[in-house]
Design a protein around this motif. Sequence first.
Motif, PDB file in Angstrom:
ATOM      1  N   ASN A 197     -12.591 -45.391 -41.058  1.00  0.00           N
ATOM      2  CA  ASN A 197     -14.094 -46.524 -41.948  1.00  0.00           C
ATOM      3  C   ASN A 197     -14.481 -46.135 -42.584  1.00  0.00           C
ATOM      4  O   ASN A 197     -15.517 -46.578 -42.732  1.00  0.00           O
ATOM      5  CB  ASN A 197     -14.472 -46.025 -40.251  1.00  0.00           C
ATOM      6  CG  ASN A 197     -13.640 -47.466 -39.492  1.00  0.00           C
ATOM      7  OD1 ASN A 197     -13.451 -48.677 -40.002  1.00  0.00           O
ATOM      8  ND2 ASN A 197     -12.727 -46.867 -38.539  1.00  0.00           N
ATOM      9  N   ARG A 250     -15.339 -56.060 -28.905  1.00  0.00           N
ATOM     10  CA  ARG A 250     -14.521 -56.737 -28.077  1.00  0.00           C
ATOM     11  C   ARG A 250     -13.751 -55.644 -26.583  1.00  0.00           C
ATOM     12  O   ARG A 250     -13.508 -54.531 -26.180  1.00  0.00           O
ATOM     13  CB  ARG A 250     -12.588 -56.380 -28.773  1.00  0.00           C
ATOM     14  CG  ARG A 250     -11.386 -57.035 -27.741  1.00  0.00           C
ATOM     15  CD  ARG A 250     -10.888 -56.507 -28.923  1.00  0.00           C
ATOM     16  NE  ARG A 250      -8.913 -56.980 -28.399  1.00  0.00           N
ATOM     17  CZ  ARG A 250      -8.666 -56.769 -28.621  1.00  0.00           C
ATOM     18  NH1 ARG A 250      -8.079 -56.207 -29.934  1.00  0.00           N
ATOM     19  NH2 ARG A 250      -6.880 -56.388 -27.850  1.00  0.00           N
ATOM     20  N   GLN A 258     -15.273 -47.765 -30.903  1.00  0.00           N
ATOM     21  CA  GLN A 258     -16.423 -49.579 -31.216  1.00  0.00           C
ATOM     22  C   GLN A 258     -17.667 -49.397 -30.920  1.00  0.00           C
ATOM     23  O   GLN A 258     -18.573 -49.608 -32.204  1.00  0.00           O
ATOM     24  CB  GLN A 258     -16.116 -50.495 -30.232  1.00  0.00           C
ATOM     25  CG  GLN A 258     -14.653 -51.236 -30.389  1.00  0.00           C
ATOM     26  CD  GLN A 258     -14.216 -52.199 -29.581  1.00  0.00           C
ATOM     27  OE1 GLN A 258     -14.795 -53.447 -30.338  1.00  0.00           O
ATOM     28  NE2 GLN A 258     -13.521 -52.284 -28.339  1.00  0.00           N
ATOM     29  N   GLY A 263     -23.382 -53.542 -40.661  1.00  0.00           N
ATOM     30  CA  GLY A 263     -21.666 -53.828 -40.630  1.00  0.00           C
ATOM     31  C   GLY A 263     -21.186 -53.540 -39.582  1.00  0.00           C
ATOM     32  O   GLY A 263     -19.771 -53.401 -39.492  1.00  0.00           O
ATOM     33  N   SER A 264     -21.714 -53.897 -38.498  1.00  0.00           N
ATOM     34  CA  SER A 264     -21.059 -53.674 -37.006  1.00  0.00           C
ATOM     35  C   SER A 264     -19.830 -55.147 -36.870  1.00  0.00           C
ATOM     36  O   SER A 264     -20.784 -56.141 -37.567  1.00  0.00           O
ATOM     37  CB  SER A 264     -21.469 -53.454 -36.356  1.00  0.00           C
ATOM     38  OG  SER A 264     -22.537 -54.662 -35.675  1.00  0.00           O
ATOM     39  N   LYS A 265     -19.432 -55.124 -36.244  1.00  0.00           N
ATOM     40  CA  LYS A 265     -18.494 -55.944 -35.414  1.00  0.00           C
ATOM     41  C   LYS A 265     -18.060 -56.407 -34.069  1.00  0.00           C
ATOM     42  O   LYS A 265     -19.213 -55.766 -33.361  1.00  0.00           O
ATOM     43  CB  LYS A 265     -17.547 -55.962 -35.658  1.00  0.00           C
ATOM     44  CG  LYS A 265     -16.559 -55.194 -37.727  1.00  0.00           C
ATOM     45  CD  LYS A 265     -15.416 -55.067 -37.561  1.00  0.00           C
ATOM     46  CE  LYS A 265     -14.868 -53.677 -39.010  1.00  0.00           C
ATOM     47  NZ  LYS A 265     -13.482 -53.528 -39.356  1.00  0.00           N
ATOM     48  N   PRO A 266     -18.673 -58.031 -33.529  1.00  0.00           N
ATOM     49  CA  PRO A 266     -18.206 -58.555 -32.747  1.00  0.00           C
ATOM     50  C   PRO A 266     -17.570 -57.246 -31.218  1.00  0.00           C
ATOM     51  O   PRO A 266     -16.587 -57.093 -31.928  1.00  0.00           O
ATOM     52  CB  PRO A 266     -17.774 -59.524 -32.714  1.00  0.00           C
ATOM     53  CG  PRO A 266     -17.524 -59.894 -34.019  1.00  0.00           C
ATOM     54  CD  PRO A 266     -17.288 -59.160 -35.343  1.00  0.00           C
ATOM     55  N   ASP A 284     -23.310 -48.120 -37.854  1.00  0.00           N
ATOM     56  CA  ASP A 284     -23.787 -49.239 -39.306  1.00  0.00           C
ATOM     57  C   ASP A 284     -24.270 -49.770 -38.258  1.00  0.00           C
ATOM     58  O   ASP A 284     -23.263 -50.768 -38.526  1.00  0.00           O
ATOM     59  CB  ASP A 284     -22.261 -49.074 -40.092  1.00  0.00           C
ATOM     60  CG  ASP A 284     -22.534 -50.252 -41.106  1.00  0.00           C
ATOM     61  OD1 ASP A 284     -23.466 -50.004 -41.714  1.00  0.00           O
ATOM     62  OD2 ASP A 284     -21.403 -50.402 -41.762  1.00  0.00           O
ATOM     63  N   ASN A 335     -19.989 -49.035 -34.537  1.00  0.00           N
ATOM     64  CA  ASN A 335     -21.399 -50.413 -34.593  1.00  0.00           C
ATOM     65  C   ASN A 335     -22.748 -48.910 -34.825  1.00  0.00           C
ATOM     66  O   ASN A 335     -23.337 -50.239 -35.826  1.00  0.00           O
ATOM     67  CB  ASN A 335     -21.368 -50.770 -33.362  1.00  0.00           C
ATOM     68  CG  ASN A 335     -20.293 -52.352 -33.668  1.00  0.00           C
ATOM     69  OD1 ASN A 335     -19.260 -51.916 -34.782  1.00  0.00           O
ATOM     70  ND2 ASN A 335     -19.558 -52.729 -32.538  1.00  0.00           N
TER      71      ASN A 335
END
Length: 291
Positions: free
Chosen positions: A79, A282, A267, A277-280, A274, A271
């Motif tokens: 990443n 899951r 995950q 720039g975090s993602k949902p 960052d 998150n």
Amino acid sequence: MAKLRTLLTVLLLSVLASTTLTTTASAAPASAGAAPSSGWNDWSCRPSAAHPEPVVLVHGMGANHWDNFLTLAPTLRANGYCVYSQTYGKTLLGGLAGGLAPMADSAAELSTYVDRVRAATGASKVDIVGHSEGTTVPAYYMKYLGGAAKVDDFVGFGSNFKGTTLNGLATLAEALKLQGLLTGVGCGACTDYLPGSTFLAELNDGPVAVPGPTYTSIVTRYDTVVTPYTSGLLAPAPNVTNIVLQEKCGLDFAGHLGLAIDPNVAQLVLNRLDPEGSKPFRCRLFTTLGI
């Protein structure tokens, strides 16, 4: 009584020394000092504008810099992070089982290593991600050894700031006066973790989290090594986020060791390092059968 003391010592060391050893049976055996091939511990790595702080990984008691992060280190590198780790706190067992020295000594060792990473990468600060004792040692470093000025984000999982009873084993060890015996066999950190130790009293003299860095602590209700698991929760503060894993993902049954290879934890770590720039998140079914 002598036999009971010997048995209890073996039990304590075996449980404590396994605090963060991963259980990935498919992983090939590797020397603790082996150079990873995934860009991890690449001293030519230069942080990107997107991720300006290199990540220093701090393993747990009885583990080493390699086995504790076989899953997480390559994930962070993939990443875009520069990722570094070392085996600290080595005693009689050498580099295969670190984190056994007194934790104040290990915090000083971490301080030196952070400065090395900063010098090599040109970064003014680092991020620290730690497992188990790898949360306690950095907390001491940031509070007492100047680390707060050198750390941007701290993320811990399987955190332990108040010690552990090990489901009663630590309490029994204290009752039988085994602290000196544990130190004598090379596990100063074992006695540091006993509730009421001098080290824990110092760490908890006022809030563990100090101004400056952001602190994230991830704990699991299924932890049978850090008992109670709430020992990993930090006092509320503007720069503190506590996460009980099962409140994020009810399908996650990870115990203490399993956190090191848990995709849900990975995950959360990404998150928290960052947020912009975090993602949902899951939620994924994950279990290590209580390990």
